[in-house]
Design a protein around this motif. Structure first.
Motif, PDB file in Angstrom:
ATOM      1  N   ASP A  20       0.815  -1.217   0.000  1.00  0.00           N
ATOM      2  CA  ASP A  20       0.000   0.000   0.000  1.00  0.00           C
ATOM      3  C   ASP A  20       0.847   1.266   0.000  1.00  0.00           C
ATOM      4  N   TRP A  21       2.151   1.127   0.009  1.00  0.00           N
ATOM      5  CA  TRP A  21       3.052   2.263   0.107  1.00  0.00           C
ATOM      6  C   TRP A  21       3.781   2.493  -1.212  1.00  0.00           C
ATOM      7  N   LYS A  28       2.240   7.247   1.180  1.00  0.00           N
ATOM      8  CA  LYS A  28       1.052   6.410   1.011  1.00  0.00           C
ATOM      9  C   LYS A  28      -0.117   7.283   0.581  1.00  0.00           C
TER      10      LYS A  28
END
Length: 250
Positions: free
Chosen positions: A60-61, A90
């Motif tokens: 997710d980063w 993010k």
């Protein structure tokens, strides 16, 4: 030896996209002409920079890596130094990216690198990108501590033409007292139609007590993984396109 080390680090960064299909970034070469006004006298310098940036998704980063090698000629002297930075950000909402970064300036100069840590955020609009940051820099050799607050607004007049303007404030704590500095800048980048190449220009002015620095820059850039706005939205504009990042410590 330091030139070889810097060139090797830059080559490793530029080759990073080959290892990730989703990588977005760019490689560029820039000529800058800083003019320093001190007590009514102007001193010019010539600076050639080769830089690269790549944004890599990690779950997710997003990991964004920047690297640059500077060749500077000033006061009859020549020097080669480097800068490297890493950003971890993010997407917290559909249009807001935020995270932190660490950077080292002056690599290969013979002195201790100048380290910077900070927080940054970007807001994506349909035809604009807004960038803000807060950073702390420590320079052990100069016994200085610097706080920076900056903002940049990039507007897409057309999908292949970006105009941006920014301002940053620095508070420099050095032996003997504090120094306040303001930097203002404007820039433009035009992506040549149906090619991955773009040309850019910028002007910045730094007011540091009785010292003024005016800098004109011209550059050529090659993008991969997407064009101007795609670089921004992928996190590949951090530390490259924003005036605050160009003028700051990373």
């Amino acid at each position: 030896m330091k030139t070889i080390l810097l060139a090797t680090a830059a080559a490793a960064l530029f080759a990073a996209p080959a290892f990730a299909q989703d990588a977005v970034g760019s490689v560029g070469v820039t000529y800058s002409n800083p003019s320093i006004e001190v007590a009514g006298n102007d001193v010019d310098a010539d600076v050639w920079t080769v830089d690269g940036t790549v944004a890599l998704p990690a779950a997710d980063w997003t990991v964004t890596l920047n690297g640059a090698v500077d060749y500077t000629k000033a006061f009859g002297e020549e020097d080669v130094t480097g800068v490297a930075a890493a950003h971890l950000t993010k997407m917290w909402t559909s249009d807001v990216r935020a995270g932190a970064f660490v950077a080292a300036n002056g690599i290969g100069s013979g002195d201790e690198p100048v380290w910077t840590v900070g927080a940054e955020a970007q807001k994506y609009l349909s035809n604009a990108t807004l960038t803000g940051l807060v950073a702390y820099t420590t320079a052990d050799d100069a016994d200085a501590d610097i706080w920076t607050v900056g903002g940049d607004a990039a507007f897409y007049v057309m999908p292949n033409l970006r105009l941006n303007a920014g301002v940053s404030y620095n508070n420099v704590d050095v032996a003997g007292g504090d120094v306040d500095a303001w930097t203002y800048g404007v820039g433009a980048e035009y992506e040549i139609e149906n090619t991955p190449f773009s040309v850019g220009a910028s002007y910045t002015r730094a007011d540091i007590d009785s010292l003024d620095v005016d800098t004109w820059s011209l550059g050529l850039r090659y993008s991969f993984g997407g064009g101007l706005q795609a670089r921004d939205r992928a996190g590949a504009g951090l530390g490259v396109s924003a005036i605050t990042s160009v003028l700051g410590a990373f």
